[in-house]
Scaffold this motif. Structure first.
Motif, PDB file in Angstrom:
ATOM      1  N   THR A  34      48.310  58.570 -13.104  1.00 33.81           N
ATOM      2  CA  THR A  34      48.677  59.871 -13.648  1.00 33.81           C
ATOM      3  C   THR A  34      48.624  59.907 -15.167  1.00 33.81           C
ATOM      4  O   THR A  34      48.216  60.902 -15.756  1.00 33.81           O
ATOM      5  N   ALA A  37      45.069  60.548 -16.379  1.00 33.45           N
ATOM      6  CA  ALA A  37      44.663  61.924 -16.087  1.00 33.45           C
ATOM      7  C   ALA A  37      45.385  62.899 -17.008  1.00 33.45           C
ATOM      8  O   ALA A  37      44.781  63.847 -17.519  1.00 33.45           O
ATOM      9  N   TYR A  41      43.417  65.471 -19.628  1.00 32.34           N
ATOM     10  CA  TYR A  41      43.462  66.928 -19.522  1.00 32.34           C
ATOM     11  C   TYR A  41      44.422  67.587 -20.504  1.00 32.34           C
ATOM     12  O   TYR A  41      44.289  68.759 -20.803  1.00 32.34           O
ATOM     13  N   TYR A  46      46.881  70.007 -17.303  1.00 23.46           N
ATOM     14  CA  TYR A  46      47.296  69.179 -16.169  1.00 23.46           C
ATOM     15  C   TYR A  46      48.279  69.942 -15.270  1.00 23.46           C
ATOM     16  O   TYR A  46      48.166  69.898 -14.050  1.00 23.46           O
ATOM     17  N   LEU A  49      46.357  72.460 -13.256  1.00 22.02           N
ATOM     18  CA  LEU A  49      45.636  71.784 -12.185  1.00 22.02           C
ATOM     19  C   LEU A  49      46.583  71.335 -11.073  1.00 22.02           C
ATOM     20  O   LEU A  49      46.243  71.397  -9.894  1.00 22.02           O
ATOM     21  N   ALA A  50      47.770  70.871 -11.440  1.00 22.84           N
ATOM     22  CA  ALA A  50      48.750  70.432 -10.438  1.00 22.84           C
ATOM     23  C   ALA A  50      49.208  71.613  -9.581  1.00 22.84           C
ATOM     24  O   ALA A  50      49.430  71.466  -8.371  1.00 22.84           O
ATOM     25  N   LYS A  53      46.393  72.293  -7.242  1.00 26.39           N
ATOM     26  CA  LYS A  53      46.357  71.218  -6.249  1.00 26.39           C
ATOM     27  C   LYS A  53      47.421  71.443  -5.177  1.00 26.39           C
ATOM     28  O   LYS A  53      47.174  71.223  -3.998  1.00 26.39           O
ATOM     29  N   GLN A  66      40.120  60.915 -10.282  1.00 26.08           N
ATOM     30  CA  GLN A  66      40.814  61.827 -11.177  1.00 26.08           C
ATOM     31  C   GLN A  66      41.994  62.495 -10.490  1.00 26.08           C
ATOM     32  O   GLN A  66      42.149  63.710 -10.523  1.00 26.08           O
ATOM     33  N   ILE A  68      45.026  64.369  -9.424  1.00 30.53           N
ATOM     34  CA  ILE A  68      46.059  65.257  -9.933  1.00 30.53           C
ATOM     35  C   ILE A  68      47.095  65.324  -8.814  1.00 30.53           C
ATOM     36  O   ILE A  68      46.797  65.768  -7.719  1.00 30.53           O
TER      37      ILE A  68
END
Length: 72
Positions: A34, A37, A41, A46, A49-50, A53, A66, A68
């Motif tokens: 983590t 990553a 980002y 991040y 993106l989380a 996700k 990568q 996430i």
């Protein structure tokens, strides 16, 4: 590559990082964790993106490159 080689590879990579340029090529991260990553980002991207996700891959099926981690 076996998992036995991973710790040694990570130690070698860390020792060589002082000679490399700052930055991160995201497509080459693999199982980097983590922190890598997040550094690649940045915190704002991040988090975005989380959130995506969590909605699109809540069980973290696509986690090998990568990764996430989905927000809980």
């Amino acid at each position: 590559m076996t998992t036995d080689a991973l710790p040694g590879g990570r130690i070698t990579g860390k020792s060589l990082s002082t000679f490399s340029m700052a930055g991160n090529y995201v497509n080459e991260q693999a199982d980097a964790g983590t922190v890598v990553a997040l550094d690649a980002y940045g915190p704002e991207k991040y988090q975005r993106l989380a959130r995506l996700k969590r909605r699109l891959d809540p069980h973290n099926m696509f986690r090998l490159n990568q990764n996430i981690t989905p927000l809980t």
